[in-house]
Design an enzyme around this catalytic site. Sequence first.
Site, PDB file in Angstrom:
ATOM      1  N   HIS A 160      81.080  44.268  73.634  1.00  0.00           N
ATOM      2  CA  HIS A 160      79.657  44.207  73.971  1.00  0.00           C
ATOM      3  C   HIS A 160      79.034  45.603  73.956  1.00  0.00           C
ATOM      4  O   HIS A 160      78.005  45.839  73.311  1.00  0.00           O
ATOM      5  CB  HIS A 160      79.520  43.569  75.364  1.00  0.00           C
ATOM      6  CG  HIS A 160      78.120  43.447  75.833  1.00  0.00           C
ATOM      7  ND1 HIS A 160      77.531  44.410  76.628  1.00  0.00           N
ATOM      8  CD2 HIS A 160      77.171  42.513  75.592  1.00  0.00           C
ATOM      9  CE1 HIS A 160      76.282  44.055  76.880  1.00  0.00           C
ATOM     10  NE2 HIS A 160      76.035  42.895  76.260  1.00  0.00           N
ATOM     11  N   CYS A 205      76.790  39.391  58.516  1.00  0.00           N
ATOM     12  CA  CYS A 205      75.978  40.027  59.557  1.00  0.00           C
ATOM     13  C   CYS A 205      76.805  40.534  60.713  1.00  0.00           C
ATOM     14  O   CYS A 205      76.278  40.965  61.725  1.00  0.00           O
ATOM     15  CB  CYS A 205      74.880  39.091  60.046  1.00  0.00           C
ATOM     16  SG  CYS A 205      75.541  37.633  60.862  1.00  0.00           S
TER      17      CYS A 205
HETATM   18  C1  PEP Z   1      79.443  37.777  64.693  1.00  0.00           C
HETATM   19  O1  PEP Z   1      80.117  37.045  65.411  1.00  0.00           O
HETATM   20  O2  PEP Z   1      79.889  38.347  63.681  1.00  0.00           O
HETATM   21  C2  PEP Z   1      78.039  38.053  65.029  1.00  0.00           C
HETATM   22  C3  PEP Z   1      77.290  38.762  64.223  1.00  0.00           C
HETATM   23  O3  PEP Z   1      77.561  37.561  66.189  1.00  0.00           O
HETATM   24  P1  PEP Z   1      77.838  38.162  67.643  1.00  0.00           P
HETATM   25  O4  PEP Z   1      78.379  39.544  67.443  1.00  0.00           O
HETATM   26  O5  PEP Z   1      76.533  38.149  68.354  1.00  0.00           O
HETATM   27  O6  PEP Z   1      78.830  37.217  68.218  1.00  0.00           O
END
Ligand code: PEP
Length: 849
Positions: free
Chosen positions: A426, A802
């Site tokens: 995080h 992403c």
């Molecule tokens: C992912 O899981 O790659 C993503 C972009 O979403 P998050 O990092 O918010 O879980």
Amino acid sequence: MQKHADIVDFVEITAEEHISVAHHGMRAKCLQRLVRLDLPVPRTVALSFDAVRRIGLGERVDARDLLSLFGPAPLVSVRPSSENTEWGGPASILNIGMNDARHAQLCETHGQAAADAVYLRFIQSFAVHVARLDPDMFEEDDATPESVRAALDAYAEETDEAFPQDPATQLLEVLRSMARAWGATTARLLRQARGAPADAGLGLLVQDMALGFGTGESGSGVIQFVDGATGQRKIIGRYLSQSQGRDALNRRDGSLYLIHDDRGEALEDRLPDLIARLKRVGDTCRINLREEMQVDFTLQAGELKILDAVRVPRTARGAVRIAVMLADEGIIPREEALTRIEPRAVSELLHRQVDPSGPRNVIAHGIAASPGAATGRLVFGSAAAQASAARGEPCILVRRETTPEDIRGMHAAAAVMTERGGMTSHAAVIARGLGVPCVVGVSDIRLVRRDGVLITADGRKLHEGDIVTIDGTSGQVILGPVKMLEPALDDAFKALMNWAEDACDIGVRANADTPADAQTARRFGADGIGLCRTEHMFFEEDRLTVMHEMIFAAGPDDRAAVLERLLPMQRDDFHRLFEIMQGLPVCIRLFDPPLHEFLPQSREGVRELAEALGLPVSDVNRRVQALSEFNPMLGMRGVRLGIAVPEIYDMQVRAIFEATIESSRNGAPVVPEIMIPLVSAMREVELVKTRIDSLAAAVRTERGVDFDYRLGVMVETPRAALRAHEIAQYAAFLSFGTNDLTQMTYGLSRDDAGRFMGSYVKQGVFAEDPFHILDTDGVGELLLMGAERGRQARPDVVLSICGEHGGNSESIDFCRRAGFDYVSCSPFRVPVARLAAAQLALGAPRLSE
Ligand code: PEP
Ligand code: MG
């Protein structure tokens, strides 16, 4: 070419001889280019990588034969020449051939002082670098007949042998010691750390010494025509005049300063002809070698000699300006300017950096999770960070690990450090998004909040208020303030980015959650927003309370009523994003995290919440417990929450549509992209899509306005990749969330991996941290399968990535080759990704083009 059957070969560098970087090194090749340009280079002999390797293994070189090329009384230097000057190498040794007889001769021709200086310097460097004697014994600086004698005596005492008088023996020893120094393990590890391959070779250059002293104006110096730190045009150099001053050669000032002679007089005024000639050399180098060079020269009784020319050493900022200037002057094409800049170096320009030349007292190391550096007072909680920001005092937020509750603290902090976590924890993800320097997984510190101390590995105790510097580029935690370099978003950087955009053949979008992120994304030229994590919008003070009310709502009706209050806030969020992005695509991901992330963890927090909601503490505790899960990241989150508690998605989707209508009124119609997270089955998409479609119809009717939208799916569970052909029937785009996909493919918690990742990588279990560098073998295979299966069902499906990997060169390469449409990364990585993508496009056009 001098050829002898049983001994190592060497070649004289002439215009015709075959000299290549791959066999003789960069310095040899540069010297040959200078020779070809008719610059006055002293006679130079090159030993190839192979020759030097064999010398290191004990083979012979006929040093006498080699020296015979330099006349009856040779005086030579030996310099290293590897493929890349930045890999380092053994120190150059000058004045080989000096001995008692030559010293006596020089005393007569050039005076005692000059002769002593040359001899003493040679004895010192031979003793230290060749005979490997203790440098402390050979420190004497003032060259006098006594200090020369003392150095010779010290040498004899330490080695039980007289200082070698035979020039051929001296040369042989020098060549051997340099060859062996290159082969030593520590030297190899050091250059590998600088990017050299394990088997990198070393060439050696033996060059006639142009002594730089004599009758008439004589001296030696080094000059360059740009400032390597900024790339600005500027004459920088050093010139030590022999004829004007005493013993100038004995000075050992390695630093560059504005050109002047040793009396402080402006050299340009005193020796305008020398400067004019050197400027011409600089121009010749720039135009013909297509590079800014640092030129080593001597002047001997008015005769200029060019001893060596190497690329001006430069910072990332200097490199960008130099490349852009060379392209603007038509010396190199723009495409080449683009390929000359290391993409990773670009991130140095976007943030403040610790000045590499300054001292630093490193007290701990961790994973470099978000680049840049900041100094501030330690705080151990978000409230303290906010209080510090309110006082206008920069602070460093230290947490064991961060949770969504810390977002406001992270916003307020100048930098963040966590004891736990990896590249996609995080703290790391948020810090990169905010552009806040961050080091995570600093396992050699211990935060004991109860006692309000941070304990370092050596037992040092730091308290709140102590000043530290976080270097998110190197992963270092430094005690106290340090010298910094400011970011450099100057005209040269902007020009380079524009050229990169022209060359790119894959889109680069930004992961942007807030208007501030979106503004950064635009400033850095993103093609749109590839991922807006909407949950971050709920952590603002006024919304968190409403979120809590929603979580504690008695039933769907109550919940819908509370969500009514969130609706205008979300609508406003999206409206602002659309306005900032001005018609560029914006992909909004529906709510993703488990609800318990919004609930307090501590007893104190529970009490405060009970007070705020007017509920008994026991009720709040019950709800917290009811929502807690053993594996929250694999539990009730993403689309699962969207299906179980559909009112949340309903509110978000309505907010998106209403903002779309509002924003389209002022300009080009907005076509929002709505993305469903954590999908693992087709039916999930079908259910959500049905609801979204009917909401769209309702909003169109209510408002009497038509609009379009695109629905897509985030592929971040292995099953979604495997069933992409089913899912794509309902999805106009598939965006691979490689953070969760990596977590689930490895079965490895992205928040805890930092604990052992270092030791795993060190022992070669993983080549790299897969949360940092995309695992193209395993996770990559799922990406390829998902892409192929998705296209099977819907040939025009838009594909993207992403996860945090989106900004890395390796993943961009992978995605380009797999035919993806765009990558999306944190706004601060957009320029890095753009440059990497441009370089890939220039190196290898896409197969489809
Ligand atoms: C992912 O899981 O790659 C993503 C972009 O979403 P998050 O990092 O918010 O879980
Ligand atoms: Mg995810």
